[in-house]
Design an enzyme around this catalytic site. Structure first.
Site, short mmCIF file in Angstrom:
data_model
loop_
_atom_site.label_atom_id
_atom_site.label_comp_id
_atom_site.label_asym_id
_atom_site.label_seq_id
_atom_site.Cartn_x
_atom_site.Cartn_y
_atom_site.Cartn_z
N ASP A 58 0.81 -1.21 0.00
CA ASP A 58 0.00 0.00 0.00
C ASP A 58 0.85 1.27 0.00
O ASP A 58 0.63 2.20 0.79
CB ASP A 58 -0.95 0.00 1.20
CG ASP A 58 -1.96 -1.13 1.13
OD1 ASP A 58 -2.23 -1.61 0.01
OD2 ASP A 58 -2.47 -1.54 2.19
N PHE A 62 5.22 0.76 -4.64
CA PHE A 62 4.86 -0.60 -5.04
C PHE A 62 3.70 -0.59 -6.03
O PHE A 62 3.68 -1.37 -6.99
CB PHE A 62 4.51 -1.44 -3.81
CG PHE A 62 4.39 -2.91 -4.12
CD1 PHE A 62 5.49 -3.75 -4.02
CD2 PHE A 62 3.17 -3.46 -4.52
CE1 PHE A 62 5.38 -5.11 -4.31
CE2 PHE A 62 3.05 -4.81 -4.81
CZ PHE A 62 4.17 -5.63 -4.71
N ASP A 129 11.29 -6.96 -7.45
CA ASP A 129 11.23 -6.30 -8.76
C ASP A 129 10.85 -4.82 -8.71
O ASP A 129 10.57 -4.22 -9.75
CB ASP A 129 10.24 -7.03 -9.67
CG ASP A 129 10.92 -8.12 -10.51
OD1 ASP A 129 12.16 -8.20 -10.48
OD2 ASP A 129 10.20 -8.88 -11.18
N HIS A 157 18.58 -3.47 -11.93
CA HIS A 157 17.27 -3.29 -11.29
C HIS A 157 17.27 -3.89 -9.89
O HIS A 157 16.54 -3.42 -9.01
CB HIS A 157 16.16 -3.90 -12.15
CG HIS A 157 16.09 -5.39 -12.14
ND1 HIS A 157 16.79 -6.19 -13.02
CD2 HIS A 157 15.40 -6.24 -11.33
CE1 HIS A 157 16.53 -7.45 -12.76
NE2 HIS A 157 15.69 -7.52 -11.74
N PHE A 222 9.90 -19.75 -11.36
CA PHE A 222 8.69 -20.58 -11.27
C PHE A 222 7.46 -19.76 -11.66
O PHE A 222 6.59 -20.24 -12.38
CB PHE A 222 8.50 -21.12 -9.84
CG PHE A 222 9.53 -22.12 -9.41
CD1 PHE A 222 10.54 -22.54 -10.26
CD2 PHE A 222 9.50 -22.64 -8.12
CE1 PHE A 222 11.49 -23.47 -9.85
CE2 PHE A 222 10.44 -23.57 -7.69
CZ PHE A 222 11.44 -23.98 -8.56
N ARG A 271 12.27 -21.88 -20.27
CA ARG A 271 12.74 -20.49 -20.22
C ARG A 271 13.43 -20.11 -21.53
O ARG A 271 13.19 -19.03 -22.09
CB ARG A 271 13.70 -20.30 -19.05
CG ARG A 271 14.35 -18.92 -18.98
CD ARG A 271 15.36 -18.85 -17.85
NE ARG A 271 16.08 -17.59 -17.85
CZ ARG A 271 17.15 -17.34 -18.59
NH1 ARG A 271 17.62 -18.26 -19.43
NH2 ARG A 271 17.75 -16.16 -18.52
#
Length: 504
Positions: A58, A62, A129, A157, A222, A271
């Site tokens: 929140d 993000f 991320d 990143h 995954f 992948r």
């Protein structure tokens, strides 16, 4: 403030009102199901967010992930690929929790796994991320290196995620112990060039769950393998749940059952297939090359790259920057707007041809540049310039470059480095009837002779920025191949119809 009000009331002869004591601080990692929030994910189903995770979710930093598409510009080729970093982050949080739950259930007492470990790994999965820039990897690997060729060694990143995490905690006064926060950041950068986990002495295996720098098997993969395959309408035989349920720790490293070797193999090959058919699709790369050119044209006026130097400014960057450029009235952005308009109207850079670097040339291969193409032009009615040509150097591997990652990760396996060979070896775990477990290495040829002998592809793709230049660029590209390898290594010649192409 409460004491002042009580004292003032007493001075006025009124009875003082006792204020309720502040709520006791909940121990880190401790919560009950009534304090969680539920989010339904189309891949994992119901996800329960604990109170501390909710505090991070929140925040505007993000929530910004809602405006970062997971696959960048891929949606222009695969229309279903519109999922974002937001749901991916929630998915990794969920899988990190499942991994910790399985380890705690099977080896909790042996490994000393506690609520602090569980909470820390889950937070690392949730926040891994947040440092991605607009259009995800394009910003980091395509745009910034063009602005500053030295940025590849200074910026990632993962590192920005760690910096932004500090900023979020300070700005929003999130109550988390500095020591725990430090470990979360170390877990986030565990697989990057900024990793500091080599010296970790306790519970080193925890750092391999979200971002595994030792063998590449982690819950981040995954989630995005399943999520990306579903979004693009592609089938996937990879079953991440087998690895989650079978993982065990031996020698402070995560191991997998030897019987699940093919599931590990499918992780890496799926992948690689996604990279070949989706992430580096020829049309996708054409759009990416165009957008990078547009961002470069706008960079001097908007200072886009400067945002990457300051976490307080960086969170303001997201995919909406394209619309901001497109609708801006400023003349300084005219060239950038023209390129974006070409993308909207599907007037893309024209793919001329491609070739795969011969296997015996991979070790010493250097990226091909537009200058290499232009210098290979022999005779033509059109004199090419570097700004007429775009080159995409594609690298597809199984996460370990030219090395085979399967040598570092077998199911119920432990991964160790063999200094003599400088490659990673996988140590399998076998369950004996007596319940005893042992780990051992296994050679690839004892599993299957169908596994690939080479673990990396390097593909060079060339584009003409104007359709009338396709013929000249194609011929120069063919000359380059002959000069470098003694023959044309492309599979087929550029079609005559494409060579005669023009804009309407």
């Amino acid at each position: 403030m409460g004491e002042y009000c009580a004292a003032a009331a007493a001075a006025d002869g009124e009875p003082a009102v006792a204020l309720p004591p502040p709520a006791a601080r909940r121990p880190y990692g401790e919560y009950d199901r009534f304090s969680t929030k539920q989010v339904f994910d189309n891949l994992h189903g119901n996800i329960s967010l604990d109170p501390l995770a909710c505090e991070f979710v929140d925040t505007e930093e993000f929530q910004r992930l809602r405006d970062l598409k997971q696959l960048g510009l891929t949606y222009l080729v695969y229309p279903g690929a519109v999922h974002t970093r937001f749901e991916h982050s929630l998915g990794v949080y969920q899988l990190a929790g499942e991994a910790m739950q399985n380890l705690q259930m099977n080896q909790g007492k042996e490994l000393g796994i506690d609520r602090v470990d569980v909470q820390t790994v889950k937070l690392a999965g949730l926040l891994h991320d947040i440092g991605h820039g607009p259009f995800s990897h394009l910003f980091e690997h395509e745009f910034l290196p063009r602005v500053d060729p030295g940025s590849t060694s200074k910026w990632s990143h993962e590192h920005m995620s760690a910096l932004l995490l500090d900023n979020i905690v300070d700005k929003h006064a999130i109550d988390i112990e500095p020591d725990y926060l430090k470990i979360v950041k170390e877990m986030i950068i565990a697989s990057s060039k900024f990793s500091t986990t080599e010296g970790a002495k306790e519970k080193r295996f925890l750092y391999d769950i979200v971002a595994n720098g030792r063998n590449g098997i982690d819950v981040d993969k995954f989630d995005y393998i399943d999520r990306d395959s579903r979004a693009c309408g592609l089938g996937s035989n990879f079953q991440h749940w087998r690895l989650l349920q079978g993982m065990r720790v031996m020698g402070d490293e995560i191991c997998y059952p030897a019987k699940d070797y093919l599931s590990v193999h499918k992780l890496f090959t799926t992948r690689a297939d996604l990279h070949r058919t989706v992430y580096t699709h020829a049309k996708v790369k054409a759009v990416e090359l165009m957008l990078v050119d547009a961002l470069l044209e706008a960079n001097d006026y908007l200072g886009i790259a400067l945002h990457a130097e300051d976490p307080e400014e960086f969170w303001k960057l997201d995919d909406t920057i394209v619309k901001s450029i497109e609708t801006a009235p400023n003349d300084e952005l005219k060239k950038a707007k023209e390129i974006i308009q070409r993308i909207r109207r599907r007037q893309l850079y024209k793919f001329c041809n491609q070739y795969s670097v011969p296997k015996d040339k991979l070790e010493h291969f250097k990226d091909i540049t537009a200058q290499d193409i232009v210098c290979s032009q022999k005779s033509s009615k059109v004199l090419l310039k570097e700004e007429d040509v775009a080159v995409s150097n594609v690298k597809i591997d199984l996460t370990r470059g030219r090395d085979n990652p399967l040598e570092s990760c077998f199911l119920l396996a432990c991964i160790t480095t063999i200094p003599q060979r400088q490659v990673l070896q996988v140590e399998l775990l076998s369950h004996q009837d007596s319940g005893c477990e042992e780990k051992f290495t296994i050679n690839e040829d004892r599993v299957s002779h169908l596994l690939p002998a080479c673990n990396q592809d390097r593909i060079v793709r060339v584009y003409a920025k104007k359709p009338e230049l396709v013929k000249a660029v194609s011929e120069a590209f063919e000359n380059l191949q002959v000069r470098m390898y003694g023959e044309k290594t492309q599979v087929h010649d550029t079609p005559t119809k494409k060579r005669r192409m023009r804009f309407d």
